[in-house]
Enzyme design. Structure first.
Site, PDB file in Angstrom:
ATOM      1  N   SER A   1       3.878   2.846  48.215  1.00 53.04           N
ATOM      2  CA  SER A   1       2.462   2.874  48.582  1.00 53.04           C
ATOM      3  C   SER A   1       1.874   4.277  48.692  1.00 53.04           C
ATOM      4  O   SER A   1       0.670   4.438  48.557  1.00 53.04           O
ATOM      5  CB  SER A   1       2.260   2.119  49.890  1.00 53.04           C
ATOM      6  OG  SER A   1       3.123   2.621  50.881  1.00 53.04           O
TER       7      SER A   1
ATOM      8  N   HIS B   1       2.108  -3.919  46.920  1.00 55.40           N
ATOM      9  CA  HIS B   1       1.164  -3.165  46.072  1.00 55.40           C
ATOM     10  C   HIS B   1       1.331  -3.484  44.590  1.00 55.40           C
ATOM     11  O   HIS B   1       0.634  -2.920  43.753  1.00 55.40           O
ATOM     12  CB  HIS B   1       1.319  -1.657  46.307  1.00 55.40           C
ATOM     13  CG  HIS B   1       0.694  -1.201  47.589  1.00 55.40           C
ATOM     14  ND1 HIS B   1      -0.662  -0.991  47.720  1.00 55.40           N
ATOM     15  CD2 HIS B   1       1.232  -0.953  48.798  1.00 55.40           C
ATOM     16  CE1 HIS B   1      -0.932  -0.613  48.956  1.00 55.40           C
ATOM     17  NE2 HIS B   1       0.207  -0.581  49.635  1.00 55.40           N
TER      18      HIS B   1
ATOM     19  N   LYS C   1      -3.907  -7.760  50.181  1.00 53.30           N
ATOM     20  CA  LYS C   1      -4.326  -6.592  49.408  1.00 53.30           C
ATOM     21  C   LYS C   1      -5.120  -7.051  48.186  1.00 53.30           C
ATOM     22  O   LYS C   1      -6.273  -7.389  48.309  1.00 53.30           O
ATOM     23  CB  LYS C   1      -3.109  -5.726  49.090  1.00 53.30           C
ATOM     24  CG  LYS C   1      -2.618  -5.055  50.375  1.00 53.30           C
ATOM     25  CD  LYS C   1      -1.403  -4.194  50.247  1.00 53.30           C
ATOM     26  CE  LYS C   1      -1.167  -3.490  51.577  1.00 53.30           C
ATOM     27  NZ  LYS C   1       0.238  -3.316  51.902  1.00 53.30           N
TER      28      LYS C   1
HETATM   29  C1  LIG Z   1       0.759  -3.511  53.244  1.00 50.98           C
HETATM   30  C2  LIG Z   1       2.199  -3.776  53.124  1.00 50.98           C
HETATM   31  C3  LIG Z   1       2.802  -4.797  53.874  1.00 50.98           C
HETATM   32  C4  LIG Z   1       2.037  -5.586  54.894  1.00 50.98           C
HETATM   33  O1  LIG Z   1       1.198  -6.533  54.308  1.00 50.98           O
HETATM   34  P1  LIG Z   1       0.067  -7.242  55.188  1.00 50.98           P
HETATM   35  O2  LIG Z   1      -0.208  -8.493  54.452  1.00 50.98           O
HETATM   36  O3  LIG Z   1      -1.083  -6.316  55.267  1.00 50.98           O
HETATM   37  O4  LIG Z   1       0.669  -7.501  56.536  1.00 50.98           O
HETATM   38  C5  LIG Z   1       4.140  -5.044  53.683  1.00 50.98           C
HETATM   39  N1  LIG Z   1       4.863  -4.329  52.795  1.00 50.98           N
HETATM   40  C6  LIG Z   1       4.331  -3.335  52.061  1.00 50.98           C
HETATM   41  C7  LIG Z   1       5.165  -2.582  51.079  1.00 50.98           C
HETATM   42  C8  LIG Z   1       2.968  -3.016  52.210  1.00 50.98           C
HETATM   43  O5  LIG Z   1       2.437  -2.033  51.491  1.00 50.98           O
END
Ligand SMILES: *Cc1c(COP(=O)(O)O)cnc(C)c1O
Length: 396
Positions: free
Chosen positions: A184, A212, A243
């Site tokens: 990320s 992502h 996301k």
């Molecule tokens: C954003 C993210 C999460 C968390 O996801 P949410 O649905 O916002 O709780 C988990 N793992 C990774 C790699 C992320 O980037």
């Protein structure tokens, strides 16, 4: 009354944050999360969201949410294992499994919950979890909830992974290798084909957190596993619905066996109420949209390429990104935060990211380009980057 209730121990810590210059207030968004927003009362171009496909305020998702509320109500009323498992949840899991080209998909209330619940459910004492050093915080926390041993390999370093595997194979029963699909903070993609090969060589399981990558990579956003054509060779594929999908929730896609076990042992699903109908209705619509056409992901990639080219040709350092996540690496921590502040003053919101989230001396602003940005918005943002870059002597 005891002094402890004044929370002086926390007040001291908050003072420390202020001394270190890292204390901040939460920014307040006064409009839907779109390419241009009202933030703290100021109109700005938004280069900071995870709303990759512009689905968070999409009319089709909103309509589906309203219809789901009218049919099923505002809340689900219980955990899934009691009476909170609506036919709508079942429909979501079916369409997700089909979309992901896997046997089954098991839905959680968030991506974070998914890691908190799945890792501990599929590992136990006598096993080992092997994790990339740059994995997401929710993976680290998820692994801490397991009774398995833990080991770390150097970021995307296959020699390092193999050395850990070789040692682990002699000492533990099950081995679970965990990696982000897309990292990320840098936007680089995991070396999944090599990881899967090593896993097969050492008889280990693989777990890819594709938060992502889902909605971004692969055919119409089917994810990193689809991007590399590795269906059936990754045991657990995690995706988020928060996301690119634009709503809220997480899931793990994989085998029917995985589904059966998690439906008995995934603690966030057993002990916390299921996703509300509005969210589920909107998510189902989003998945349908991705199955109808690749136009959303095509737009996302077109914009991402355009932005990378604009920013790169100005002379900024965009690191090793292979995805729409575009870091602009400044280096020094204070200078990074100043750059972000000046961009905002000039109408572009892009968050500064510094130690401890990234290594010291690699401070960056992280540009999140979406399908919803227009070329005009990207051009205007690039002009601001150029102006501020020159003012701060980042650009010559
Ligand atoms: C954003 C993210 C999460 C968390 O996801 P949410 O649905 O916002 O709780 C988990 N793992 C990774 C790699 C992320 O980037």
């Amino acid at each position: 009354m005891s002094k402890v209730h004044e929370l002086n121990f926390l007040k001291e810590k908050i003072e420390d944050l202020k001394k270190q210059g890292v204390y901040r207030k939460l920014p307040v968004l006064e409009t839907p999360n779109e390419a241009e927003v009202l933030l703290n009362g100021k109109k700005v171009i938004n280069l900071s969201s995870n709303n990759y496909l512009g689905f968070a305020n999409h009319p089709r998702l909103k309509k589906a949410a309203i219809e789901a509320v009218e049919k099923y109500g505002a809340g689900s009323g219980a955990v899934r294992t009691i009476i909170g498992n609506l036919s709508l949840h079942e429909e979501l899991e079916e369409i997700l499994a089909k979309f992901k080209r896997e046997e089954a998909a098991f839905v959680y209330q968030s991506g974070f919950n998914c890691n908190a619940g799945t890792i501990q459910a599929v590992t136990e004492e006598g096993d080992i979890i092997i994790s990339d050093e740059l994995n997401h915080a929710s993976i680290i926390d998820g692994a801490r909830l397991s009774k398995a041993a833990r080991a770390i390999y150097k970021h995307s370093d296959m020699d390092s992974l193999e050395a850990v595997l070789k040692d682990a194979r002699k000492k533990y029963r099950n081995i679970l290798i965990i990696t982000d699909g897309v990292f990320s903070m840098d936007g680089d993609i995991a070396k999944l084909p090599e990881i899967v090969e090593l896993a097969e060589k050492y008889d280990a399981m693989t777990y890819v957190d594709d938060a992502h990558g889902s909605g971004v990579l692969g055919e119409s956003g089917r994810g990193t596993v689809d991007h590399f054509g590795l269906h059936g060779r990754v045991d657990f594929t995690i995706g988020t619905l928060s996301k690119a999908i634009g709503v809220i929730g997480g899931y793990v896609a994989g085998s029917k066996t995985m589904y059966e076990w998690l439906s008995h042992r995934a603690r966030p699903v057993l002990f916390s109420t299921s996703l509300p109908p509005a969210a589920v209705g909107a998510i189902i619509e989003a998945i349908k949209m991705l199955m109808e056409t690749t136009e959303y992901t095509d737009r996302l990639w077109e914009n991402a390429r355009y932005w990378k080219e604009r920013i790169g040709s100005l002379g900024f350092n965009t690191g090793n990104s292979e995805t729409p996540i575009t870091p602009v690496i400044i280096g020094d921590e204070a200078k990074t935060m100043e750059f972000s502040r000046k961009l905002l003053e000039n109408g572009v919101f892009v968050s500064g990211i510094v130690f401890p989230t990234v290594p010291r001396g690699t401070g960056r602003v992280r540009c999140m380009v979406t399908a919803a940005h227009t070329k005009d918005q990207l051009d205007r943002a690039a002009e601001v980057f150029e102006k501020v870059g020159k003012e701060m002597n980042i650009l010559k």
